[in-house]
Write an enzyme that holds these catalytic residues in place. Structure first.
Site, PDB file in Angstrom:
ATOM      1  CE  LYS A   1     -23.281  16.436 -26.717  1.00  0.00           C
ATOM      2  NZ  LYS A   1     -23.185  16.259 -28.192  1.00  0.00           N
TER       3      LYS A   1
ATOM      4  CB  ILE B   1     -23.716  -1.038 -13.168  1.00  0.00           C
ATOM      5  CG1 ILE B   1     -23.831  -0.088 -14.377  1.00  0.00           C
ATOM      6  CG2 ILE B   1     -24.772  -0.652 -12.147  1.00  0.00           C
ATOM      7  CD1 ILE B   1     -25.130  -0.230 -15.147  1.00  0.00           C
ATOM      8  N   GLY B   2     -20.060  -0.909 -13.343  1.00  0.00           N
ATOM      9  CA  GLY B   2     -18.961  -1.253 -14.236  1.00  0.00           C
ATOM     10  C   GLY B   2     -18.630  -0.082 -15.127  1.00  0.00           C
ATOM     11  CB  THR B   3     -20.610   2.938 -15.540  1.00  0.00           C
ATOM     12  OG1 THR B   3     -20.958   2.882 -14.148  1.00  0.00           O
ATOM     13  CG2 THR B   3     -21.714   2.266 -16.320  1.00  0.00           C
TER      14      THR B   3
ATOM     15  N   GLY C   1     -22.651   5.339 -21.848  1.00  0.00           N
ATOM     16  CA  GLY C   1     -23.087   3.962 -21.609  1.00  0.00           C
ATOM     17  C   GLY C   1     -23.757   3.309 -22.802  1.00  0.00           C
ATOM     18  CD  GLU C   2     -27.698   3.735 -22.348  1.00  0.00           C
ATOM     19  OE1 GLU C   2     -28.391   2.743 -22.571  1.00  0.00           O
ATOM     20  OE2 GLU C   2     -27.304   4.041 -21.205  1.00  0.00           O
TER      21      GLU C   2
ATOM     22  CG  LEU D   1     -15.805  13.162 -17.014  1.00  0.00           C
ATOM     23  CD1 LEU D   1     -16.907  12.559 -16.164  1.00  0.00           C
ATOM     24  CD2 LEU D   1     -15.436  14.556 -16.504  1.00  0.00           C
TER      25      LEU D   1
ATOM     26  N   PRO E   1     -10.214   8.895 -20.267  1.00  0.00           N
ATOM     27  CG  PRO E   1      -8.522   9.966 -21.465  1.00  0.00           C
ATOM     28  CD  PRO E   1      -9.134   9.875 -20.096  1.00  0.00           C
ATOM     29  CE  LYS E   2      -5.513   2.864 -17.470  1.00  0.00           C
ATOM     30  NZ  LYS E   2      -4.715   2.341 -18.472  1.00  0.00           N
TER      31      LYS E   2
END
Ligand code: FES
Ligand code: FES
Lengths: 168, 754
Positions: free
Chosen positions: B709, B473-475, B712-713, B638, B640-641
């Site tokens: 870990k 979703i853009g992740t 997203g949040e 995984l 960095p960008k």
């Protein structure tokens, strides 16, 4: 063709879109955005609000960036329109598209075509000379994923390249 | 040995979906079509509570011969009857809202009719001509008038931990504390507003099979929902969400545009597209308003002796939506006397939903504001107060932590920000007419693992395909899954083809909670391990193989060969192995999921330290955030960008929460007044200045098999508090009511929530 209330007729117009001439019959209420997305299947131009409030629908009309949702297609008879599809292809990216990719100036990608068209328009306007000006003059393009700093990096990168090229 | 240049995981590679996205070639839910397909448009209720008396569509029908159908509660086709058929995997307890079920209006903007016509414009304009008569009832939409009607949700929402039982003697400890502070905090409704409008395109196949392009965070969740609601078998329903234009939680539950598009398609046996309007996005889901009270007691050194956190949160009349708001206050810092309470109150509104760091973003605003306030009370630096109260285990559940590099976040974040130059006194830093404030906060989010499967196929010629019903979703899901497979199979990540976003791919739960990278990533890794095992089995069929006695842990894939890790010269070409076995490709499935045994004694969280500089124009009351440093501990990074982008996005949403975002309700009518992007302010380019994202080193071999870990949040956690704390430092005003707008900065708000 979709039916229309019988008293209203379509209007013939000619548009050059991404270098290709289109002779079209459009309903007078069809926005340039809906014409591109629904009728011509050029879905790279996005609809985020349909009210001129988000910039997702930005395209270049005769080189100038506009919100295509705020323009009726019939108002643009004779115009040259460049959409995101006309800037570059995955194999041959436009420098701005490449800069967006390299700076990760996109996440979900939905605001991205509008941001890129807007940035290309911004560069050719020649008003932006600093990062603060880039931020100000790109503020019509919302990005809910929050890629703003990376977008500014990408645009700054292209501006600097241009200035360098001009100086040489 | 693997040289660094060859590492695929950890490499800052550009997204593999970027070329499609920057050229407008990635097709989102509304961007699929078929000749002569139908378009839908909804009529939204203009009241917040009442009954529909009459729906008059005669004028619309007369004006638009291209109308294929108009559906209302009076003529809608039958759908499932049982509540549980309507409950998707993320639904809270209650009676799920069913579009067009009856004449009741439960919330402002509820769709009351659905028009299907031969063009988008005809459907939209016909919908505008439909008139609805209502019997209006007085709505209740103001949280602050409904605090007394609080209740503890009788049924807990699955996956959400209710507050732990109180520990110690919180009330007494608070009364006896050397230092005491207490405050009330108010947060207004916020809307997700992803840039892509919610849309569903149903392509009705000749064989009656539906190809459903839906804006969702889980194709299989939607598939199950459609099958249950419309009594269809799974082979008749294929759901695709290959590209999703943002969601932030709003796409976890199936939304009403899906129901309408599928209903009409089945009824008319035609393909149907329905994209909702931006204004209607405000009726789908939102971060709920809540009223919080936090009281902290500390000893003379500033060590916490009591933590009390109470919350009353909004929900709808028909569902008990729950999130984890107060629990963070029992585990963020060391404290032996803790009381945490969480209650709901019902309003005439749609059910709220998960929005980026649901619960934590809200709860940490209160806790971290209170910690800041306490630091002034005690007279020590806010960062030092947090260090003094550091805790190395989860005191709520009495569990060890899989890792917690929060001290490194404090240290490295502070150094990057220049925190040591901070002058302690409020209003002590300024430049020209601007007051400067520096504030900070801690962020926490749970690091979770969900069940996920993945399939990996490796061809003899080195081509690799990864498949899973995961979502991006853009992740950055596409990219990191490619990197994981590329590293395991030693091919360039650019050459890996990743197929996700389709319900017929290996089972994956919804994309949410920051768990996708850890879960689907581990599943891909497991599939690659299975491929290595298969290759080794093939090699060991040959008695003369140099790998004869090797175990799968001792072999690696390098340059198209299966080799001994300790002696890379000993190896055999994969193409040769496959040729010998008569295969052109091998394919394996891998899976990942929570480890129940480990979870008995370990808990896992991501952490962050957020530092913020604000400049406040004293006369205008205008606050601008000029600098943010977000130092994050989230295990292995995984990419960095894309990881950095995740944090940037969270920070920006946090700045919106702090300064701009609020859905304003006219409580007389119960209606949302600013349901558009001009009046509901999300941060724009001009609002966002310098954001520095820093990942500290954190090794974790328990949070997930691949040490990840999730991100997203965590980016949004703590940001609103850090801004509020910086505004206090700049102005001396403690503002406990979000968003912190000019009126609050100029007004008399000290010590009061509202
Ligand atoms: S769609 Fe045109 S500005 Fe939003
Ligand atoms: S990249 Fe998602 S809205 Fe900008």
């Amino acid at each position: 063709m979709p039916s229309a209330p019988p008293s209203l007729r379509t209007i013939p117009i000619t548009l050059t879109i991404n270098g290709r001439r289109h002779d079209l019959d459009v309903a007078p209420w069809t926005s340039l955005l809906d014409l591109l997305r629904e009728d011509l299947k050029l879905c790279g131009t996005k609809k985020g609000c349909d009210h001129g409030q988000c910039g997702a629908c930005t395209v270049l009309v005769d080189g100038v960036r506009i919100n295509s949702c705020l323009s009726l297609a019939v108002m643009r008879d004779g115009a040259e329109i460049t959409t995101i599809e006309g800037l570059g292809t995955p194999e041959r990216l436009h420098p701005m598209q490449r800069a967006f990719m390299e700076h990760d100036a996109l996440q979900c990608g939905y605001c991205t075509p509008g941001q890129i068209c807007s940035a290309v328009g911004l560069v050719s306007e020649g008003h932006a000379h600093s990062r603060a000006e880039i931020r100000e003059l790109m503020s019509g393009n919302l990005c809910r994923c929050g890629a703003y700093t990376n977008i500014a990096d990408a645009v700054e990168d292209i501006l600097e390249q241009q200035q360098k090229a001009a100086a040489e | 040995m693997l040289t660094n240049e060859r590492r695929q995981v950890g490499r800052a590679m550009p997204r593999i979906d970027a070329p499609l996205k920057v050229t407008g070639r990635a097709a989102y839910a509304a961007e699929h079509s078929e000749p002569d397909m139908l378009h839908g448009a909804a009529v939204s209720a203009t009241i917040a509570r009442g009954r529909i008396l009459e729906i008059d569509s005669r004028a619309a029908k007369a004006a638009f011969p291209g109308i294929a159908a108009i559906y209302t509660h009076e003529n809608r086709p039958n759908a499932a009857w049982l509540d549980r058929s309507w409950q998707d995997e993320t639904a809270p307890p209650g009676h799920t809202y069913r579009p067009l079920q009856n004449d009741r209006v439960l919330f402002d903007g509820q769709p009351v009719a659905f028009v299907v016509a031969d063009s988008f414009e005809n459907a939209r304009d016909a919908a505008a001509m439909i008139t609805v008569r209502y019997e209006v009832e007085t709505p209740e939409t103001d949280l602050t008038t409904k605090l007394a009607e609080r209740y503890v949700p009788p049924k807990k929402r699955s996956g959400i931990s209710p507050p732990p039982d109180p520990r110690g003697q919180p009330e007494e400890a608070f009364k006896e504390a050397h230092f005491r502070i207490s405050g009330d905090y108010l947060i207004e409704n916020e809307h997700h507003n992803p840039m892509e409008l919610f849309a569903t395109t149903v392509l009705y196949g000749a064989d009656g099979v539906l190809a459903i392009h839906d804006k969702t965070q889980g194709s299989q969740n939607v598939q199950k929902f459609v099958c249950n609601v419309f009594s269809l078998s799974q082979d008749k329903v294929n759901v695709i969400n290959a590209y999703v234009g943002g969601a932030f939680g709003s796409g976890l539950r199936p939304r009403h545009q899906l129901f309408f598009a599928v209903m009409a398609s089945l009824d008319l046996k035609r393909s149907v597209k329905f994209e909702i309007a931006r204004s209607d996005m405000f009726y789908l889901s939102y971060r709920p308003a809540m009223y919080q009270t936090v009281s902290l007691g500390a000893d003379a050194q500033g060590r916490l002796t009591a933590v009390l956190h109470d919350t009353v949160q909004v929900t709808s009349r028909y569902e008990d939506y729950q999130e984890v708001v107060v629990n963070w206050s029992g585990l963020a810092y060391r404290c032996d006397n803790v009381a945490l309470t969480y209650a709901l109150t019902k309003l005439d509104a749609a059910t709220p939903g998960d929005m980026r760091a649901p619960g934590a973003a809200s709860g940490l605003f209160a806790l971290e504001s209170a910690m800041d306030e306490l630091s002034y009370e005690v007279g020590i630096d806010p960062l030092e107060l947090r260090r003094r109260n550091f805790v190395h285990f989860d005191q709520n559940e009495n569990k060890q932590l899989t890792s917690k590099a929060l001290r490194a976040c404090y240290r490295e974040g502070a150094a990057r920000f220049g925190w040591e130059r901070r002058q302690a006194k409020p209003r002590s830093m300024h430049e020209g007419h601007e007051l400067i404030g520096w504030g900070m906060a801690t962020g926490i989010w749970e690091a979770q693992l969900q069940s996920a499967k993945a399939r990996v196929r490796m061809s003899a010629n080195g081509q690799v395909i990864v498949q899973a019903a995961a979502s991006d979703i853009g992740t950055g899901t596409y990219t990191i899954l490619a990197q994981i497979a590329a590293e395991a199979l030693d091919v360039p990540a650019e050459d890996v083809s990743v197929q996700i976003g389709q319900s017929d791919l290996p089972e994956t739960s919804v994309e949410g909670g920051s768990w996708t990278a850890a879960s689907s990533g581990s599943a891909v890794d497991a599939a690659c391990l299975a491929i290595r095992q298969r290759l080794l089995d093939m090699a060991q069929k040959d008695d003369a193989s140099p790998l004869k006695d090797a175990t799968v842990e001792e072999v690696v894939i390098r340059d198209g060969h299966l080799r001994l890790d300790t002696d890379p010269r000993a190896g055999v070409a994969i193409s040769e192995l496959m040729a010998r076995a008569g295969e052109t490709a091998i394919e394996e499935e891998g899976k990942a999921g929570p480890d129940a045994k480990q979870m008995k004694s370990f808990a896992s969280y991501t952490h962050s330290a957020v530092f913020v500089e604000v400049r406040v124009d004293e006369e205008l009351g205008l606050a601008r955030v000029t600098r943010v440093v977000s130092a994050v501990a989230a295990g292995r990074i995984l990419n960095p960008k894309t990881a950095r982008s995740q944090i940037l996005g969270g920070v920006v949403m946090g700045l919106g929460m702090a300064l701009h975002e609020e859905s304003m309700i006219d409580h007389r009518s119960g209606r949302i007044m600013n349901h558009n992007l001009a009046e509901y302010h999300v941060p724009a380019h001009a609002d966002i200045q310098d954001i520095d994202v820093h990942f500290v080193q954190e090794f974790d071999d328990k949070a997930s098999p691949i040490g990840v870990k999730g991100l997203g949040e965590i980016g949004v956690c703590g940001v609103a508090a850090a801004v509020a704390n910086a505004i206090f430092h700049a102005t001396g005003k403690r503002i406990r009511h979000l968003p912190i707008t000019i009126d609050k900065i100029l007004g008399e708000t000290v010590g009061k929530a509202a």
